[in-house]
Write a protein that holds these residues in place. Structure first.
Motif, PDB file in Angstrom:
ATOM      1  N   TRP A  75       0.801  -0.407   0.198  1.00  0.00           N
ATOM      2  CA  TRP A  75       0.209  -0.072   0.142  1.00  0.00           C
ATOM      3  C   TRP A  75       0.675   1.558  -0.208  1.00  0.00           C
ATOM      4  O   TRP A  75       0.604   2.363  -0.421  1.00  0.00           O
ATOM      5  N   ALA A  76       2.174   0.965   0.771  1.00  0.00           N
ATOM      6  CA  ALA A  76       3.119   2.028   0.590  1.00  0.00           C
ATOM      7  C   ALA A  76       3.277   2.217  -0.787  1.00  0.00           C
ATOM      8  O   ALA A  76       3.598   3.530  -1.087  1.00  0.00           O
ATOM      9  N   ARG A  77       3.142   1.506  -1.373  1.00  0.00           N
ATOM     10  CA  ARG A  77       4.327   1.148  -3.093  1.00  0.00           C
ATOM     11  C   ARG A  77       3.427   2.305  -3.437  1.00  0.00           C
ATOM     12  O   ARG A  77       3.416   3.101  -4.755  1.00  0.00           O
ATOM     13  N   LEU A  78       1.903   1.790  -3.608  1.00  0.00           N
ATOM     14  CA  LEU A  78       1.021   2.645  -4.208  1.00  0.00           C
ATOM     15  C   LEU A  78       0.373   3.875  -4.082  1.00  0.00           C
ATOM     16  O   LEU A  78       0.519   5.180  -5.246  1.00  0.00           O
ATOM     17  N   ALA A  79       0.961   4.566  -2.126  1.00  0.00           N
ATOM     18  CA  ALA A  79       0.753   5.881  -2.243  1.00  0.00           C
ATOM     19  C   ALA A  79       1.943   6.779  -3.082  1.00  0.00           C
ATOM     20  O   ALA A  79       1.811   8.080  -3.149  1.00  0.00           O
ATOM     21  N   LEU A  80       3.263   5.989  -3.062  1.00  0.00           N
ATOM     22  CA  LEU A  80       4.232   6.868  -3.437  1.00  0.00           C
ATOM     23  C   LEU A  80       3.721   6.925  -4.900  1.00  0.00           C
ATOM     24  O   LEU A  80       4.491   8.024  -5.155  1.00  0.00           O
ATOM     25  N   THR A  81       3.714   6.013  -5.533  1.00  0.00           N
ATOM     26  CA  THR A  81       3.075   6.420  -6.423  1.00  0.00           C
ATOM     27  C   THR A  81       1.795   7.479  -6.979  1.00  0.00           C
ATOM     28  O   THR A  81       1.857   8.420  -8.030  1.00  0.00           O
ATOM     29  N   ILE A  82       0.851   7.678  -6.429  1.00  0.00           N
ATOM     30  CA  ILE A  82       0.589   8.677  -6.380  1.00  0.00           C
ATOM     31  C   ILE A  82       0.613  10.092  -5.896  1.00  0.00           C
ATOM     32  O   ILE A  82       0.521  10.964  -6.585  1.00  0.00           O
ATOM     33  N   VAL A  83       1.658  10.120  -5.103  1.00  0.00           N
ATOM     34  CA  VAL A  83       2.673  11.735  -4.504  1.00  0.00           C
ATOM     35  C   VAL A  83       3.245  11.553  -6.539  1.00  0.00           C
ATOM     36  O   VAL A  83       3.549  12.493  -6.269  1.00  0.00           O
TER      37      VAL A  83
ATOM     38  N   SER B 170      10.934  12.088  -8.577  1.00  0.00           N
ATOM     39  CA  SER B 170       9.891  11.183  -7.664  1.00  0.00           C
ATOM     40  C   SER B 170       9.647   9.826  -9.642  1.00  0.00           C
ATOM     41  O   SER B 170       9.396   9.097  -9.031  1.00  0.00           O
ATOM     42  N   ALA B 171       9.340  10.099 -10.643  1.00  0.00           N
ATOM     43  CA  ALA B 171       9.072   9.624 -11.901  1.00  0.00           C
ATOM     44  C   ALA B 171       9.514   8.251 -11.903  1.00  0.00           C
ATOM     45  O   ALA B 171       9.447   7.062 -12.155  1.00  0.00           O
ATOM     46  N   ALA B 172      10.975   8.116 -11.913  1.00  0.00           N
ATOM     47  CA  ALA B 172      12.055   7.464 -12.161  1.00  0.00           C
ATOM     48  C   ALA B 172      12.087   6.323 -10.734  1.00  0.00           C
ATOM     49  O   ALA B 172      12.692   5.092 -10.777  1.00  0.00           O
ATOM     50  N   ALA B 173      11.826   6.849  -9.480  1.00  0.00           N
ATOM     51  CA  ALA B 173      11.925   6.377  -8.471  1.00  0.00           C
ATOM     52  C   ALA B 173      10.002   5.624  -8.878  1.00  0.00           C
ATOM     53  O   ALA B 173      10.672   4.097  -7.865  1.00  0.00           O
ATOM     54  N   THR B 174       9.592   5.988  -9.066  1.00  0.00           N
ATOM     55  CA  THR B 174       8.530   5.408  -9.225  1.00  0.00           C
ATOM     56  C   THR B 174       8.621   3.981 -10.588  1.00  0.00           C
ATOM     57  O   THR B 174       7.971   2.768 -10.204  1.00  0.00           O
ATOM     58  N   VAL B 175       8.931   4.308 -11.492  1.00  0.00           N
ATOM     59  CA  VAL B 175       9.662   3.071 -12.431  1.00  0.00           C
ATOM     60  C   VAL B 175      10.465   1.941 -11.533  1.00  0.00           C
ATOM     61  O   VAL B 175      10.241   0.524 -11.869  1.00  0.00           O
ATOM     62  N   LEU B 176      10.958   2.283 -10.709  1.00  0.00           N
ATOM     63  CA  LEU B 176      12.161   1.898 -10.071  1.00  0.00           C
ATOM     64  C   LEU B 176      11.255   0.905  -9.222  1.00  0.00           C
ATOM     65  O   LEU B 176      11.881  -0.738  -9.311  1.00  0.00           O
ATOM     66  N   MET B 177      10.176   1.242  -8.216  1.00  0.00           N
ATOM     67  CA  MET B 177       9.743   0.346  -7.741  1.00  0.00           C
ATOM     68  C   MET B 177       8.481  -0.515  -8.547  1.00  0.00           C
ATOM     69  O   MET B 177       8.338  -1.683  -7.825  1.00  0.00           O
ATOM     70  N   TRP B 178       8.275  -0.708  -9.641  1.00  0.00           N
ATOM     71  CA  TRP B 178       7.778  -1.534 -10.488  1.00  0.00           C
ATOM     72  C   TRP B 178       8.460  -2.299 -11.210  1.00  0.00           C
ATOM     73  O   TRP B 178       8.006  -3.022 -11.831  1.00  0.00           O
TER      74      TRP B 178
ATOM     75  N   ALA C 255       2.391  10.939  -9.025  1.00  0.00           N
ATOM     76  CA  ALA C 255       1.131  11.689  -9.904  1.00  0.00           C
ATOM     77  C   ALA C 255       0.824  13.249  -9.384  1.00  0.00           C
ATOM     78  O   ALA C 255       1.005  14.335 -10.566  1.00  0.00           O
ATOM     79  N   VAL C 256       0.919  13.650  -7.889  1.00  0.00           N
ATOM     80  CA  VAL C 256       0.213  14.497  -7.540  1.00  0.00           C
ATOM     81  C   VAL C 256       1.993  16.019  -7.939  1.00  0.00           C
ATOM     82  O   VAL C 256       1.391  16.556  -7.855  1.00  0.00           O
ATOM     83  N   SER C 257       2.426  15.392  -7.797  1.00  0.00           N
ATOM     84  CA  SER C 257       4.260  16.133  -7.872  1.00  0.00           C
ATOM     85  C   SER C 257       3.947  16.284  -9.170  1.00  0.00           C
ATOM     86  O   SER C 257       3.906  17.490  -9.787  1.00  0.00           O
ATOM     87  N   LEU C 258       3.387  15.879 -10.170  1.00  0.00           N
ATOM     88  CA  LEU C 258       3.397  16.256 -11.577  1.00  0.00           C
ATOM     89  C   LEU C 258       2.300  17.036 -11.877  1.00  0.00           C
ATOM     90  O   LEU C 258       2.151  18.730 -12.648  1.00  0.00           O
ATOM     91  N   VAL C 259       1.409  17.279 -11.601  1.00  0.00           N
ATOM     92  CA  VAL C 259       0.334  18.100 -11.054  1.00  0.00           C
ATOM     93  C   VAL C 259       0.742  19.309 -10.014  1.00  0.00           C
ATOM     94  O   VAL C 259       0.582  20.274 -10.503  1.00  0.00           O
ATOM     95  N   LEU C 260       1.133  19.876  -9.800  1.00  0.00           N
ATOM     96  CA  LEU C 260       1.957  20.626  -9.014  1.00  0.00           C
ATOM     97  C   LEU C 260       3.249  21.244  -9.657  1.00  0.00           C
ATOM     98  O   LEU C 260       3.655  22.148  -9.752  1.00  0.00           O
ATOM     99  N   ALA C 261       3.795  20.437 -10.461  1.00  0.00           N
ATOM    100  CA  ALA C 261       4.812  21.125 -11.630  1.00  0.00           C
ATOM    101  C   ALA C 261       4.095  21.888 -12.384  1.00  0.00           C
ATOM    102  O   ALA C 261       4.916  22.918 -13.062  1.00  0.00           O
ATOM    103  N   LEU C 262       2.559  21.253 -13.073  1.00  0.00           N
ATOM    104  CA  LEU C 262       2.125  21.941 -14.108  1.00  0.00           C
ATOM    105  C   LEU C 262       1.547  23.370 -13.912  1.00  0.00           C
ATOM    106  O   LEU C 262       1.837  23.928 -14.439  1.00  0.00           O
ATOM    107  N   ILE C 263       1.500  22.820 -12.267  1.00  0.00           N
ATOM    108  CA  ILE C 263       1.138  24.401 -11.515  1.00  0.00           C
ATOM    109  C   ILE C 263       1.515  25.688 -11.188  1.00  0.00           C
ATOM    110  O   ILE C 263       1.670  26.715 -11.433  1.00  0.00           O
TER     111      ILE C 263
END
Length: 213
Positions: free
Chosen positions: A154-162, A190-198, A164-172
């Protein structure tokens, strides 16, 4: 030949038979009516009250106290990555160091935003909101990275959501104040760390940990 008066007369449903006599033919016992709405169900054999409906139950591995949120072995466990595949080790350090830098950067962002209130209050209020959200994400990122290292999916999934939220913050942030709140570098990390988790090796490690639980 029997007289008509000797033949037992039919009784109304639910009527009680005469005391001391055998119930005659045609007698029907009183029917049980359903339990009124709102009445609590009877307890089971163990004496526990059976819940009505389908109450919400949180996941079995969800943290129940602050001690369960902390890494195994206390603060020293933050620097222990034995047993993790290389992909997860790199991902974990990215999340952990990135979260710490994010918390530190958010404090400096708060100071800069407070100084901006004297010049542009409206823009400063929007930037303050973004900084507070980034601070909350950075703190959550540290906690989730620690639980991901313990094998919590569940923590890995939550980090994936984090991520995605960082992408929204970067756009705004890139469209506010001429790119003052731009955080594209944080999103790419964050995207690189997410890819490594999966990756397959990481997925196999999580499956093995789940099988031992």
């Amino acid at each position: 030949m029997s007289n008509p008066s000797d033949v037992p007369q039919p009784r109304e449903p639910g009527a009680q038979p005469p005391a001391g006599n055998v119930p005659p033919a045609g007698y029907e016992p009183p029917q049980r009516f359903p339990r009124p709405q709102g009445q609590q169900p009877a307890p089971d054999r163990q004496g526990h009250q059976k819940p009505a409906g389908f109450p919400f139950q949180r996941p079995a591995d969800a943290p129940r106290s602050f001690n369960e949120v902390m890494p195994r072995g206390g603060l020293a466990g933050m620097f222990t990555v034995a047993g993790l595949p290389l992909e997860l080790k790199v991902s974990y350090w990215i999340w952990l160091v990135g979260g710490m830098l994010g918390v530190l950067g958010s404090f400096f962002g708060l100071l800069a935003t407070l100084a901006l209130f004297t010049v542009a209050p409206g823009l400063a209020a929007l930037l303050l909101l973004l900084v507070l959200v980034a601070l909350a994400l950075a703190a959550a990122q540290i906690v989730l990275a620690l639980k991901m290292k313990d094998g919590k999916e569940w923590a890995r999934l939550a980090l994936t959501i984090v991520a995605a939220v960082s992408l929204v913050l970067a756009l705004i942030g890139g469209s506010v104040g001429g790119g003052i709140g731009n955080n594209w570098l944080g999103f790419l990390i964050s995207a690189a760390a997410t890819v490594l988790m999966w990756l397959p090796n990481s997925q196999a490690w999580f499956t093995a940990v789940r099988g031992r639980a």
